[in-house]
Scaffold this active site. Structure first.
Site, PDB file in Angstrom:
ATOM      1  N   GLU A   1      13.189  -2.841  -5.229  1.00 44.90           N
ATOM      2  CA  GLU A   1      12.278  -3.958  -4.981  1.00 44.90           C
ATOM      3  C   GLU A   1      12.958  -4.967  -4.077  1.00 44.90           C
ATOM      4  O   GLU A   1      14.170  -4.968  -3.941  1.00 44.90           O
ATOM      5  CB  GLU A   1      11.942  -4.662  -6.310  1.00 44.90           C
ATOM      6  CG  GLU A   1      11.289  -3.789  -7.352  1.00 44.90           C
ATOM      7  CD  GLU A   1       9.935  -3.295  -6.909  1.00 44.90           C
ATOM      8  OE1 GLU A   1       9.227  -4.050  -6.218  1.00 44.90           O
ATOM      9  OE2 GLU A   1       9.582  -2.156  -7.244  1.00 44.90           O
ATOM     10  N   GLY A   2      12.131  -5.813  -3.496  1.00 45.40           N
ATOM     11  CA  GLY A   2      12.694  -6.958  -2.793  1.00 45.40           C
ATOM     12  C   GLY A   2      12.789  -6.793  -1.289  1.00 45.40           C
ATOM     13  O   GLY A   2      13.318  -7.651  -0.591  1.00 45.40           O
TER      14      GLY A   2
ATOM     15  N   ARG B   1       1.003 -13.064   3.354  1.00 49.27           N
ATOM     16  CA  ARG B   1       2.252 -13.108   4.100  1.00 49.27           C
ATOM     17  C   ARG B   1       2.060 -12.284   5.361  1.00 49.27           C
ATOM     18  O   ARG B   1       1.498 -11.193   5.300  1.00 49.27           O
ATOM     19  CB  ARG B   1       3.399 -12.545   3.263  1.00 49.27           C
ATOM     20  CG  ARG B   1       3.768 -13.425   2.078  1.00 49.27           C
ATOM     21  CD  ARG B   1       4.557 -12.665   1.044  1.00 49.27           C
ATOM     22  NE  ARG B   1       3.809 -11.527   0.558  1.00 49.27           N
ATOM     23  CZ  ARG B   1       4.363 -10.397   0.129  1.00 49.27           C
ATOM     24  NH1 ARG B   1       5.672 -10.266   0.105  1.00 49.27           N
ATOM     25  NH2 ARG B   1       3.611  -9.399  -0.286  1.00 49.27           N
TER      26      ARG B   1
ATOM     27  N   ARG C   1       1.662  -8.971  -9.177  1.00 45.71           N
ATOM     28  CA  ARG C   1       1.050  -9.203  -7.863  1.00 45.71           C
ATOM     29  C   ARG C   1       0.820  -7.849  -7.222  1.00 45.71           C
ATOM     30  O   ARG C   1       1.758  -7.059  -7.072  1.00 45.71           O
ATOM     31  CB  ARG C   1       1.961 -10.056  -6.979  1.00 45.71           C
ATOM     32  CG  ARG C   1       1.215 -10.692  -5.784  1.00 45.71           C
ATOM     33  CD  ARG C   1       2.164 -11.328  -4.793  1.00 45.71           C
ATOM     34  NE  ARG C   1       2.967 -10.312  -4.165  1.00 45.71           N
ATOM     35  CZ  ARG C   1       4.278 -10.429  -3.892  1.00 45.71           C
ATOM     36  NH1 ARG C   1       4.919 -11.531  -4.172  1.00 45.71           N
ATOM     37  NH2 ARG C   1       4.922  -9.436  -3.342  1.00 45.71           N
TER      38      ARG C   1
ATOM     39  N   SER D   1       6.760 -13.494  -6.652  1.00 51.40           N
ATOM     40  CA  SER D   1       6.967 -14.824  -6.100  1.00 51.40           C
ATOM     41  C   SER D   1       5.849 -15.200  -5.131  1.00 51.40           C
ATOM     42  O   SER D   1       4.949 -14.414  -4.862  1.00 51.40           O
ATOM     43  CB  SER D   1       8.330 -14.905  -5.424  1.00 51.40           C
ATOM     44  OG  SER D   1       8.533 -13.795  -4.614  1.00 51.40           O
TER      45      SER D   1
ATOM     46  N   GLU E   1       1.794  -1.903  -2.894  1.00 51.55           N
ATOM     47  CA  GLU E   1       2.537  -1.699  -4.145  1.00 51.55           C
ATOM     48  C   GLU E   1       2.069  -2.710  -5.181  1.00 51.55           C
ATOM     49  O   GLU E   1       1.380  -3.679  -4.852  1.00 51.55           O
ATOM     50  CB  GLU E   1       4.055  -1.857  -3.923  1.00 51.55           C
ATOM     51  CG  GLU E   1       4.433  -3.270  -3.553  1.00 51.55           C
ATOM     52  CD  GLU E   1       5.863  -3.653  -3.923  1.00 51.55           C
ATOM     53  OE1 GLU E   1       6.532  -2.933  -4.669  1.00 51.55           O
ATOM     54  OE2 GLU E   1       6.290  -4.728  -3.462  1.00 51.55           O
TER      55      GLU E   1
ATOM     56  N   LYS F   1      10.016   5.777   0.356  1.00 51.21           N
ATOM     57  CA  LYS F   1      10.396   4.625  -0.474  1.00 51.21           C
ATOM     58  C   LYS F   1      11.302   5.018  -1.635  1.00 51.21           C
ATOM     59  O   LYS F   1      10.931   5.871  -2.449  1.00 51.21           O
ATOM     60  CB  LYS F   1       9.139   3.977  -1.064  1.00 51.21           C
ATOM     61  CG  LYS F   1       8.171   3.438  -0.029  1.00 51.21           C
ATOM     62  CD  LYS F   1       7.101   2.605  -0.699  1.00 51.21           C
ATOM     63  CE  LYS F   1       6.211   1.955   0.333  1.00 51.21           C
ATOM     64  NZ  LYS F   1       5.252   1.027  -0.294  1.00 51.21           N
TER      65      LYS F   1
ATOM     66  N   ASN G   1       3.785  -5.280  -8.003  1.00 54.06           N
ATOM     67  CA  ASN G   1       5.035  -5.875  -8.474  1.00 54.06           C
ATOM     68  C   ASN G   1       4.843  -6.340  -9.904  1.00 54.06           C
ATOM     69  O   ASN G   1       3.863  -7.031 -10.197  1.00 54.06           O
ATOM     70  CB  ASN G   1       5.388  -7.081  -7.607  1.00 54.06           C
ATOM     71  CG  ASN G   1       5.557  -6.694  -6.151  1.00 54.06           C
ATOM     72  OD1 ASN G   1       6.586  -6.164  -5.757  1.00 54.06           O
ATOM     73  ND2 ASN G   1       4.535  -6.921  -5.344  1.00 54.06           N
TER      74      ASN G   1
HETATM   75  P1  ADP Z   1       9.319  -3.798  -1.849  1.00 50.47           P
HETATM   76  O1  ADP Z   1       9.222  -3.523  -3.305  1.00 50.47           O
HETATM   77  O2  ADP Z   1      10.683  -3.673  -1.315  1.00 50.47           O
HETATM   78  O3  ADP Z   1       8.636  -5.089  -1.484  1.00 50.47           O
HETATM   79  P2  ADP Z   1       7.059  -2.497  -0.571  1.00 50.47           P
HETATM   80  O4  ADP Z   1       6.482  -1.215  -0.987  1.00 50.47           O
HETATM   81  O5  ADP Z   1       6.237  -3.703  -0.837  1.00 50.47           O
HETATM   82  O6  ADP Z   1       8.521  -2.595  -1.180  1.00 50.47           O
HETATM   83  O7  ADP Z   1       7.364  -2.419   0.982  1.00 50.47           O
HETATM   84  C1  ADP Z   1       7.945  -3.501   1.680  1.00 50.47           C
HETATM   85  C2  ADP Z   1       7.168  -3.768   2.953  1.00 50.47           C
HETATM   86  O8  ADP Z   1       7.118  -2.584   3.752  1.00 50.47           O
HETATM   87  C3  ADP Z   1       5.721  -4.159   2.733  1.00 50.47           C
HETATM   88  O9  ADP Z   1       5.603  -5.546   2.505  1.00 50.47           O
HETATM   89  C4  ADP Z   1       5.075  -3.705   4.021  1.00 50.47           C
HETATM   90  O10 ADP Z   1       5.265  -4.673   5.039  1.00 50.47           O
HETATM   91  C5  ADP Z   1       5.867  -2.470   4.394  1.00 50.47           C
HETATM   92  N1  ADP Z   1       5.192  -1.252   3.908  1.00 50.47           N
HETATM   93  C6  ADP Z   1       5.261  -0.756   2.652  1.00 50.47           C
HETATM   94  N2  ADP Z   1       4.497   0.342   2.514  1.00 50.47           N
HETATM   95  C7  ADP Z   1       3.937   0.556   3.708  1.00 50.47           C
HETATM   96  C8  ADP Z   1       3.034   1.550   4.224  1.00 50.47           C
HETATM   97  N3  ADP Z   1       2.589   2.535   3.452  1.00 50.47           N
HETATM   98  N4  ADP Z   1       2.681   1.461   5.526  1.00 50.47           N
HETATM   99  C9  ADP Z   1       3.138   0.470   6.319  1.00 50.47           C
HETATM  100  N5  ADP Z   1       3.992  -0.483   5.901  1.00 50.47           N
HETATM  101  C10 ADP Z   1       4.381  -0.453   4.620  1.00 50.47           C
HETATM  102 MG    MG Z   2       6.519  -5.619  -1.642  1.00 48.85          MG
END
Ligand code: ADP
Ligand code: MG
Length: 503
Positions: free
Chosen positions: A385-386, A479, A143, A166, A159, A381, A161
């Protein structure tokens, strides 16, 4: 950008709620009507399995509806189409990254020196890749997540996944619910603005494709799950979708803990669980350190990886989904190594956000300085994950000033902060058990929030090493979360299910 500026900017892109220009809501709903619709939708979700298991109950037969936004959120059609269009290229890219041992090894070298979890996964990878006659076919169910970024008026990838993706099932349920509510609002003529979501069926077909490739009659699909899982409905609907398409296929659901005593390999490395041969291993767990509380849990992951079953994902595809790989893929010249044409390269690149290495190099030093100067422009970051792991705003500076000079910073990547569209919608959250008692079981009321939405596009790819055998885009999820919430985990109750109304 201040919030009022963002709202202003948004007004130029899509009309606001309750204005004559809104595509489906041209006047405010009375409170009574709103509550009535909220009840209808809540019951729709409860009765169609748009739920999570109630983890605060000792009983396994209790669920609560998943938090949801009452109305579909506006999403630009062009951006939606673009995200779907790029998915097969993204699938191919990650499948090929996973097949490139040299690239994965170089990319993760500094990370695994400081990040124990990624290092443990990498050790399994190193061991399995030495094995003769290993299974080279693997299935990726992925995804890719996007924001519609108001700074560039286009989608930008948050990102990718590659493990335990899910919400394919919950996305379908909220999609149906939003079509229903649109009808109730008298807008049945606008139904086609909520695109049909084929996510679940597509993923089930992907699993069966892998199953058929394994080709042993009577063998099973193994779902590897948590000891007790909250996201039960989403997972079970995947299982039921497989069984609806192919009623005879056996599906086993086992946790790592159960597999410690029930999984074994025969002399050909065929995997048997309780004496049933496993064709495909589909992970819905295994992506956080919490999923490996003992060495025996790690040992069982290694055992599964060594087997001749087709893994979804393989350990190398799991590693390809790290934030570090995402960052390195944005470097000049890297996409060219994996993709087949300049068109594919530019398609992929056009959805990437800027990411920066924090390795102990001059580039890494420069990125640290840049983030210390204006931390509000970045997200930090780690390789996790999660949800709930990233660092934002002023905290970026405080974390970096702690680890800035230390090799520990190689465990992180830095990313440009994205500024998604803000729009008002009504959010309904399930009451916690405590609240039910307090309120005497009274219904929860929806409340208006300024929200941002994140689009996820599903896809699967079956491949033999770098050779692509099947490659599909299959559906989407939306979402949303209150715009002042940085990470919107739905299971954690901060984010909520939504679906797109294309404008
Ligand atoms: P995870 O693998 O924990 O899901 P993500 O990279 O998807 O990590 O980040 C989790 C959440 O953080 C995302 O769903 C989004 O809401 C927020 N987020 C991630 N990257 C950014 C970004 N570059 N700018 C703003 N919000 C972000
Ligand atoms: Mg994510």
């Amino acid at each position: 950008m201040a919030n009022h500026e963002r709202l202003h900017k948004l007004n130029n892109v899509v009309p606001q709620w309750f204005t004559p220009e809104h595509p489906y809501l041209s006047e405010p709903l009375s409170e009574q009507r709103l509550l009535e619709l909220a009840d209808n939708e809540r019951d729709f979700l409860l009765l169609h399995g748009g739920c999570f298991r109630s983890m605060d109950s000792a009983h396994d037969d209790q669920v609560r509806f998943a938090s949801f936004f009452m109305f579909p959120s506006l999403f630009p059609r062009k951006a939606f189409d673009k995200a779907r269009h790029v998915q097969p290229v993204m699938n191919k890219l990650y499948a090929r990254v996973a097949a490139d041992r040299e690239f994965l090894t170089d990319t993760l070298k500094a990370t695994i020196e400081v990040d124990d979890f990624t290092a443990s996964l990498f050790r399994i990878y190193a061991e399995v890749s030495q094995q003769k006659n290993r299974q080279c076919v693997s299935l990726a169910v992925m995804r890719s997540d996007y924001f519609y970024d108001t700074h560039c008026s286009d989608i930008r990838q948050v990102e990718v996944n590659t493990i335990a993706v899910s919400f394919a099932a919950l996305a379908r349920t909220i999609n149906q619910c939003h079509r229903y509510v649109l009808g109730q609002l008298g807008c049945e003529d606008k139904m086609d603005r909520i695109p049909e979501n084929e996510s679940l069926q597509g993923i089930a077909e992907g699993m069966l494709c892998a199953y058929d490739h394994y080709g042993v009659p009577g063998s099973a699909l193994l779902f590897v799950v948590e000891d007790r899982c909250a996201n039960l409905c989403d997972q079970r609907f995947h299982e039921f979708a497989v069984c609806r398409l192919r009623p005879g296929v056996r599906v086993l659901r086992r946790s790592h803990t159960q597999l410690i005593t029930s999984a074994r390999l025969d002399h050909l490395n065929q995997l048997f669980v309780d004496d049933v041969q496993v064709a495909v291993i589909y992970y819905r767990t295994g992506y956080t350190p919490r999923d490996y509380p003992t060495q025996a849990h790690w040992d069982v992951r290694l055992l599964l990886e060594r087997s001749s079953s087709i893994k979804c994902p393989s350990i190398q595809l799991h590693l390809a989904g790290t934030k570090k790989v995402q960052q390195v893929l944005t470097r000049p010249g890297v996409l060219e190594r994996f993709l087949d044409s300049p068109e594919e390269v530019s398609q992929c690149r056009s959805v990437f956000a800027n990411l920066y290495s924090l390795d102990m190099t001059s580039d890494g030093d420069a990125a640290v300085q840049m983030a210390l100067r204006s931390p509000e422009r970045f997200v930090l970051k780690p390789q996790r994950e999660g949800g709930g792991n990233n660092v934002y705003g002023r905290e970026v500076a405080s974390v970096l000033s702690q680890v800035g000079e230390d090799a520990g910073r190689c465990g992180f990547v830095l990313m440009d902060r994205l500024w998604p569209l803000v729009q008002r919608n009504y959010l309904l959250r399930p009451p916690s058990l405590g609240q039910v008692e307090e309120n005497g079981g009274h219904r929860q009321t929806p409340f208006p929030v300024d929200s941002v939405t994140e689009l996820g596009i599903f896809g699967y790819v079956l491949c033999n090493g770098s050779q692509i055998m099947e490659n599909k885009c299959c559906g989407f999820t939306l979402r949303s979360k209150p715009e002042d919430v940085q990470e919107g985990g739905i299971a954690a109750g901060l984010g909520a299910m939504d679906s797109p109304f294309l404008v």
